[in-house]
Design an enzyme around this catalytic site. Structure first.
Site, PDB file in Angstrom:
ATOM      1  N   LEU A 198       0.851  -1.196   0.000  1.00  0.00           N
ATOM      2  CA  LEU A 198       0.000   0.000   0.000  1.00  0.00           C
ATOM      3  C   LEU A 198       0.884   1.243   0.000  1.00  0.00           C
ATOM      4  O   LEU A 198       2.072   1.174   0.317  1.00  0.00           O
ATOM      5  CB  LEU A 198      -0.904  -0.032   1.230  1.00  0.00           C
ATOM      6  CG  LEU A 198      -1.945  -1.157   1.178  1.00  0.00           C
ATOM      7  CD1 LEU A 198      -2.509  -1.448   2.557  1.00  0.00           C
ATOM      8  CD2 LEU A 198      -3.059  -0.812   0.202  1.00  0.00           C
ATOM      9  N   CYS A 222       4.095   7.128  -4.496  1.00  0.00           N
ATOM     10  CA  CYS A 222       4.946   8.050  -3.719  1.00  0.00           C
ATOM     11  C   CYS A 222       6.168   7.338  -3.150  1.00  0.00           C
ATOM     12  O   CYS A 222       7.302   7.736  -3.406  1.00  0.00           O
ATOM     13  CB  CYS A 222       4.117   8.745  -2.645  1.00  0.00           C
ATOM     14  SG  CYS A 222       5.094   9.705  -1.504  1.00  0.00           S
ATOM     15  N   CYS A 261       7.657  10.561  -4.972  1.00  0.00           N
ATOM     16  CA  CYS A 261       8.150  11.550  -3.986  1.00  0.00           C
ATOM     17  C   CYS A 261       9.378  11.071  -3.223  1.00  0.00           C
ATOM     18  O   CYS A 261      10.308  11.861  -3.003  1.00  0.00           O
ATOM     19  CB  CYS A 261       7.124  11.920  -2.926  1.00  0.00           C
ATOM     20  SG  CYS A 261       5.428  11.593  -3.242  1.00  0.00           S
ATOM     21  N   HIS A 305       7.261   0.440   2.265  1.00  0.00           N
ATOM     22  CA  HIS A 305       6.210  -0.489   1.827  1.00  0.00           C
ATOM     23  C   HIS A 305       5.765  -1.373   2.992  1.00  0.00           C
ATOM     24  O   HIS A 305       4.569  -1.596   3.219  1.00  0.00           O
ATOM     25  CB  HIS A 305       6.727  -1.396   0.702  1.00  0.00           C
ATOM     26  CG  HIS A 305       7.034  -0.667  -0.580  1.00  0.00           C
ATOM     27  ND1 HIS A 305       6.576   0.599  -0.844  1.00  0.00           N
ATOM     28  CD2 HIS A 305       7.733  -1.041  -1.682  1.00  0.00           C
ATOM     29  CE1 HIS A 305       6.984   0.965  -2.052  1.00  0.00           C
ATOM     30  NE2 HIS A 305       7.681  -0.011  -2.578  1.00  0.00           N
ATOM     31  N   PHE A 311      14.602  31.825  16.556  1.00  0.00           N
ATOM     32  CA  PHE A 311      15.750  32.324  15.807  1.00  0.00           C
ATOM     33  C   PHE A 311      16.836  31.246  15.794  1.00  0.00           C
ATOM     34  O   PHE A 311      17.094  30.629  16.808  1.00  0.00           O
ATOM     35  CB  PHE A 311      16.270  33.593  16.487  1.00  0.00           C
ATOM     36  CG  PHE A 311      17.309  34.289  15.681  1.00  0.00           C
ATOM     37  CD1 PHE A 311      16.949  35.085  14.616  1.00  0.00           C
ATOM     38  CD2 PHE A 311      18.647  34.123  15.977  1.00  0.00           C
ATOM     39  CE1 PHE A 311      17.913  35.725  13.851  1.00  0.00           C
ATOM     40  CE2 PHE A 311      19.613  34.754  15.217  1.00  0.00           C
ATOM     41  CZ  PHE A 311      19.253  35.556  14.156  1.00  0.00           C
TER      42      PHE A 311
HETATM   43  P1  FAD Z   1      -0.840   6.537  -6.698  1.00  0.00           P
HETATM   44  O1  FAD Z   1      -0.007   6.659  -5.499  1.00  0.00           O
HETATM   45  O2  FAD Z   1      -0.181   6.441  -8.013  1.00  0.00           O
HETATM   46  O3  FAD Z   1      -1.757   5.264  -6.456  1.00  0.00           O
HETATM   47  C1  FAD Z   1      -2.488   4.657  -7.467  1.00  0.00           C
HETATM   48  C2  FAD Z   1      -2.579   3.182  -7.124  1.00  0.00           C
HETATM   49  O4  FAD Z   1      -3.506   2.563  -7.995  1.00  0.00           O
HETATM   50  C3  FAD Z   1      -1.247   2.455  -7.317  1.00  0.00           C
HETATM   51  O5  FAD Z   1      -0.870   1.841  -6.103  1.00  0.00           O
HETATM   52  C4  FAD Z   1      -1.541   1.431  -8.423  1.00  0.00           C
HETATM   53  O6  FAD Z   1      -0.873   0.208  -8.235  1.00  0.00           O
HETATM   54  C5  FAD Z   1      -3.049   1.259  -8.280  1.00  0.00           C
HETATM   55  N1  FAD Z   1      -3.750   0.802  -9.475  1.00  0.00           N
HETATM   56  C6  FAD Z   1      -3.789   1.384 -10.707  1.00  0.00           C
HETATM   57  N2  FAD Z   1      -4.599   0.661 -11.514  1.00  0.00           N
HETATM   58  C7  FAD Z   1      -5.065  -0.370 -10.785  1.00  0.00           C
HETATM   59  C8  FAD Z   1      -5.946  -1.455 -11.057  1.00  0.00           C
HETATM   60  N3  FAD Z   1      -6.529  -1.637 -12.246  1.00  0.00           N
HETATM   61  N4  FAD Z   1      -6.191  -2.337 -10.068  1.00  0.00           N
HETATM   62  C9  FAD Z   1      -5.624  -2.205  -8.861  1.00  0.00           C
HETATM   63  N5  FAD Z   1      -4.800  -1.197  -8.557  1.00  0.00           N
HETATM   64  C10 FAD Z   1      -4.535  -0.292  -9.503  1.00  0.00           C
HETATM   65  N6  FAD Z   1       3.808  15.039  -4.143  1.00  0.00           N
HETATM   66  C11 FAD Z   1       4.113  15.662  -2.982  1.00  0.00           C
HETATM   67  O7  FAD Z   1       3.213  16.115  -2.264  1.00  0.00           O
HETATM   68  N7  FAD Z   1       5.416  15.831  -2.598  1.00  0.00           N
HETATM   69  C12 FAD Z   1       6.449  15.396  -3.371  1.00  0.00           C
HETATM   70  O8  FAD Z   1       7.605  15.574  -3.007  1.00  0.00           O
HETATM   71  C13 FAD Z   1       6.149  14.752  -4.598  1.00  0.00           C
HETATM   72  N8  FAD Z   1       7.154  14.341  -5.396  1.00  0.00           N
HETATM   73  C14 FAD Z   1       6.836  13.737  -6.581  1.00  0.00           C
HETATM   74  C15 FAD Z   1       7.870  13.360  -7.423  1.00  0.00           C
HETATM   75  C16 FAD Z   1       7.589  12.807  -8.644  1.00  0.00           C
HETATM   76  C17 FAD Z   1       8.710  12.417  -9.569  1.00  0.00           C
HETATM   77  C18 FAD Z   1       6.235  12.619  -9.043  1.00  0.00           C
HETATM   78  C19 FAD Z   1       5.911  12.024 -10.375  1.00  0.00           C
HETATM   79  C20 FAD Z   1       5.203  12.980  -8.205  1.00  0.00           C
HETATM   80  C21 FAD Z   1       5.494  13.543  -6.972  1.00  0.00           C
HETATM   81  N9  FAD Z   1       4.489  13.943  -6.102  1.00  0.00           N
HETATM   82  C22 FAD Z   1       4.791  14.587  -4.945  1.00  0.00           C
HETATM   83  C23 FAD Z   1       3.072  13.657  -6.405  1.00  0.00           C
HETATM   84  C24 FAD Z   1       2.566  12.390  -5.636  1.00  0.00           C
HETATM   85  O9  FAD Z   1       3.459  11.316  -5.847  1.00  0.00           O
HETATM   86  C25 FAD Z   1       1.183  11.995  -6.117  1.00  0.00           C
HETATM   87  O10 FAD Z   1       0.329  13.116  -6.094  1.00  0.00           O
HETATM   88  C26 FAD Z   1       0.561  10.892  -5.251  1.00  0.00           C
HETATM   89  O11 FAD Z   1       1.431   9.813  -5.116  1.00  0.00           O
HETATM   90  C27 FAD Z   1      -0.762  10.442  -5.877  1.00  0.00           C
HETATM   91  O12 FAD Z   1      -1.385   9.470  -5.088  1.00  0.00           O
HETATM   92  P2  FAD Z   1      -2.589   8.609  -5.712  1.00  0.00           P
HETATM   93  O13 FAD Z   1      -3.067   7.724  -4.611  1.00  0.00           O
HETATM   94  O14 FAD Z   1      -3.547   9.460  -6.394  1.00  0.00           O
HETATM   95  O15 FAD Z   1      -1.900   7.732  -6.834  1.00  0.00           O
HETATM   96  C1  KPC Z   2       6.681   6.820   4.521  1.00  0.00           C
HETATM   97  C2  KPC Z   2       5.931   7.876   3.852  1.00  0.00           C
HETATM   98  O1  KPC Z   2       5.243   8.670   4.467  1.00  0.00           O
HETATM   99  C3  KPC Z   2       6.034   7.996   2.403  1.00  0.00           C
HETATM  100  S1  KPC Z   2       4.916   6.972   1.556  1.00  0.00           S
HETATM  101  C4  KPC Z   2       3.341   7.532   2.015  1.00  0.00           C
HETATM  102  C5  KPC Z   2       2.282   6.690   1.452  1.00  0.00           C
HETATM  103  S2  KPC Z   2       0.788   7.074   2.163  1.00  0.00           S
HETATM  104  O2  KPC Z   2       0.931   7.089   3.652  1.00  0.00           O
HETATM  105  O3  KPC Z   2      -0.203   6.068   1.783  1.00  0.00           O
HETATM  106  O4  KPC Z   2       0.358   8.400   1.710  1.00  0.00           O
END
Ligand code: FAD
Ligand code: KPC
Ligand code: NAP
Length: 527
Positions: free
Chosen positions: A84, A88, A93, A143, A505
């Site tokens: 889960l 990120c 991230c 993870h 500070f």
């Molecule tokens: P995700 O975390 O992508 O989750 C989607 C989930 O759906 C995945 O686990 C996938 O396996 C699952 N899934 C997809 N299709 C299916 C299916 N058919 N069946 C079952 N499961 C499926 N944000 C910040 O706030 N700070 C940061 O520093 C930051 N750095 C970043 C750096 C990079 C390079 C990038 C690209 C993004 C960054 N972000 C950051 C943005 C952040 O990572 C995302 O906004 C966030 O992870 C989105 O969460 P989500 O749950 O919407 O999507």
């Molecule tokens: C360890 C950590 O906070 C980075 S990954 C966060 C995944 S979640 O808690 O599901 O937003």
């Protein structure tokens, strides 16, 4: 292709798994193609229907689930990965922060190379692959924590390591079993937009995803980065800090998202002074093959003509494509032009009982929005009268520095409010950026030995109302303050209220002590 033989690993039928136990199990499911277990954590003795199935257990699905559970609801997460937390911790991230921290450390070490306690880095290139490998080996830890926390502490139900298939607005099939729920919450995230030019699929062309999965060699001394948003800049600055020639190829302008002109100017000037080359209004037109399927160079069309660059490493950050296709096909949910799912402030899609959250619903694609949109969908399903709009938020990115901001830039403030008061460091003076201010956390060596590198900060105040309308900071350590300061700003924070606060500070934002120097004036003046 051999068919995937699925086995069900029912983790409710064994002793609880500790964080330590989870690590090798996740590693095996990720890395060993013969390990095809479906992680099954469903309480089949519970007679209650699911209030919602979350399709996707990233930040959006996991936080939405936790909130639903906290409100007394029953949820089920289905995720295709064996853990889960989503992208990120797996490829977005978390590696970005590791690489950005490396970039900041390397800028410091290179600036003071051979001085004080710093080793001599003159002419030395540090490894990119070592950092990528460090991340890959370490990412199992978050993870494991996510799987443990979600089951043992949050009481969430989940099925992992198998994709879900939407059957209808109440039904999802996973690993040959069908689950029903009162509501379906789409949380499938987004994926990198592919590069579209000849040679884009050669070995040596990477996104943030493929970099951490596939990098199997040490890149040479020249890197080409395509794109001008956060992803391109954050990774590009890391590559540059390792000592490589780094060229940004940007089809329009770099970092357009920085709206305060002076802040953007400082950020970009410092990137250039580190040695990054920024080719704006330019397009990559071809990636060249060395004859064995590997990159040997690129052709770039620039305003001054066509350039060939010899390189074995191309990185692109061209934005995200939402994973909305299945929902559109199976349910007919309404999409925006960019493929993101249309939702209302209750996170409802155009289809009754179907919600969408996280990156799937578009920009800003940030963790706060992923988590909060999940939380708000759950609150709505559980009967709360809620409304979530994300039109204003604090923001940040990394170059070699940390850049944090909220509100508007000086240009827009002058247009909107007429008279504005600017409080900034370094102050407007003949010496300009050569002044050793702001002297803040982790900028002290620069302040004393390379003053122009000590950062930049600006507070913008609408003079008549005395309210803060924008804050911008380049340096280190201020991001934390910005997420709290933003809440005060939303409540109408004035310069006088800032002056009443108690600074620790040497405070990284500096704004409190500077506001106190001016707040006493009936007629505000710049500082
Ligand atoms: P995700 O975390 O992508 O989750 C989607 C989930 O759906 C995945 O686990 C996938 O396996 C699952 N899934 C997809 N299709 C299916 C299916 N058919 N069946 C079952 N499961 C499926 N944000 C910040 O706030 N700070 C940061 O520093 C930051 N750095 C970043 C750096 C990079 C390079 C990038 C690209 C993004 C960054 N972000 C950051 C943005 C952040 O990572 C995302 O906004 C966030 O992870 C989105 O969460 P989500 O749950 O919407 O999507
Ligand atoms: C360890 C950590 O906070 C980075 S990954 C966060 C995944 S979640 O808690 O599901 O937003
Ligand atoms: P982005 O913000 O959409 O920027 C994409 C960049 O690629 C822009 O410079 C764009 O140019 C350019 N581009 C797009 N298509 C192109 C093409 N076909 N050819 C050449 N250039 C092209 O994307 P991103 O930087 O990948 O970020 C994606 C999302 O993730 C954003 O919502 C971002 O906030 C989030 N994210 C957050 C962080 C963080 O630190 N918080 C880090 C990374 C990503 P134009 O400007 O001309 O359109």
């Amino acid at each position: 292709m051999t068919a995937r033989t699925l086995t069900t690993w029912d983790i409710r039928k064994q002793d609880p798994l500790s964080i330590h136990d989870w690590g090798p199990e996740i590693d095996s499911m990720l890395e060993d193609p013969d390990d095809q277990r479906v992680v099954f954590n469903v309480d089949e003795t519970d007679p209650r229907p699911f209030d919602a199935i979350f399709l996707g257990g990233g930040a959006a699905g996991r936080f939405g689930s936790a909130y639903m559970r906290a409100l007394g609801g029953r949820q089920l997460i289905i995720d295709r990965w064996p853990f889960l937390g989503g992208s990120c911790p797996h490829n977005a991230c978390v590696p970005h922060h590791l690489f950005s921290e490396a970039a900041a450390e390397l800028m410091l070490a290179r600036t003071f190379s051979g001085q004080y306690w710093f080793p001599d880095l003159e002419g030395k290139i540090t490894s990119i692959k070592e950092m990528v490998d460090l991340f890959r080996a370490g990412r199992i830890a978050p993870h494991a924590i996510m799987n443990f926390q979600s089951k043992e502490q949050l009481d969430l139900e989940y099925i992992l390591n198998a994709p879900g298939r939407i059957i209808d607005s109440h039904t999802v099939e996973v690993a040959g079993r069908v689950f029903h729920a009162n509501n379906l919450i789409l949380a499938t995230g987004a994926r990198p937009r592919p590069l579209d030019c000849p040679g884009a699929d050669l070995h040596g062309v990477y996104t943030y995803e493929s970099l951490v999965e596939d990098l199997d060699y040490e890149p040479g001394d020249t890197v080409v980065v395509i794109g001008g948003g956060k992803t391109a800049v954050e990774y590009g600055c890391f590559f540059q800090a390792t000592g490589r020639r780094t060229i940004f190829v940007v089809r329009s302008q770099l970092l357009k998202l920085l709206e305060d002109g002076e802040t953007r100017d400082y950020v970009i000037t410092m990137m250039k002074e580190q040695g990054t080359e920024i080719w704006e209004d330019s397009l990559l037109t071809e990636v060249h093959n060395d004859g064995s399927g590997k990159v040997k160079g690129v052709t770039v069309s620039t305003p001054n003509g066509t350039e060939y660059v010899e390189t074995d490493f191309v990185f692109h950050g061209l934005g995200e494509i939402p994973n909305s296709e299945m929902a559109a096909d199976a349910l007919g949910v309404k999409l925006n032009d960019d493929g993101t799912i249309v939702v209302n402030p209750q996170m409802q899609t155009s289809v009754p009982n179907v919600y969408a959250i996280g990156d799937l619903i578009g920009t800003p694609m940030e963790m706060f929005k992923a988590r909060k949109s999940g939380m708000y969908a759950s609150r709505h399903i559980m009967g709360e009268d809620i409304h979530y709009e994300f039109n204003e938020f604090p923001d940040f990115l990394h170059t070699h520095y940390e850049v944090s901001w909220f509100g508007i830039g000086e240009e827009e403030a002058r247009e909107r409010y007429g008279e504005v008061t600017i409080i900034k460091m370094p102050p407007d003076s003949e010496d300009g950026w050569e002044v050793a201010l702001p002297a803040t956390d982790r900028m002290m060596l620069y302040a004393f030995a390379k003053p122009r590198m000590s950062g930049f900060q600006k507070l913008i105040i609408a003079s008549e109302s005395r309210r803060v309308v924008g804050a911008h900071h380049v340096g280190a350590g201020a991001r934390d303050a910005f997420q709290y300061l933003f809440q005060l700003y939303r409540k109408g924070l004035t310069i006088d209220q800032l002056a009443e606060m108690d600074e620790l500070f040497l405070n990284p934002t500096h704004f409190i002590q500077l506001s106190r120097l001016r707040a006493g004036n009936q007629n505000l003046r710049d500082l």
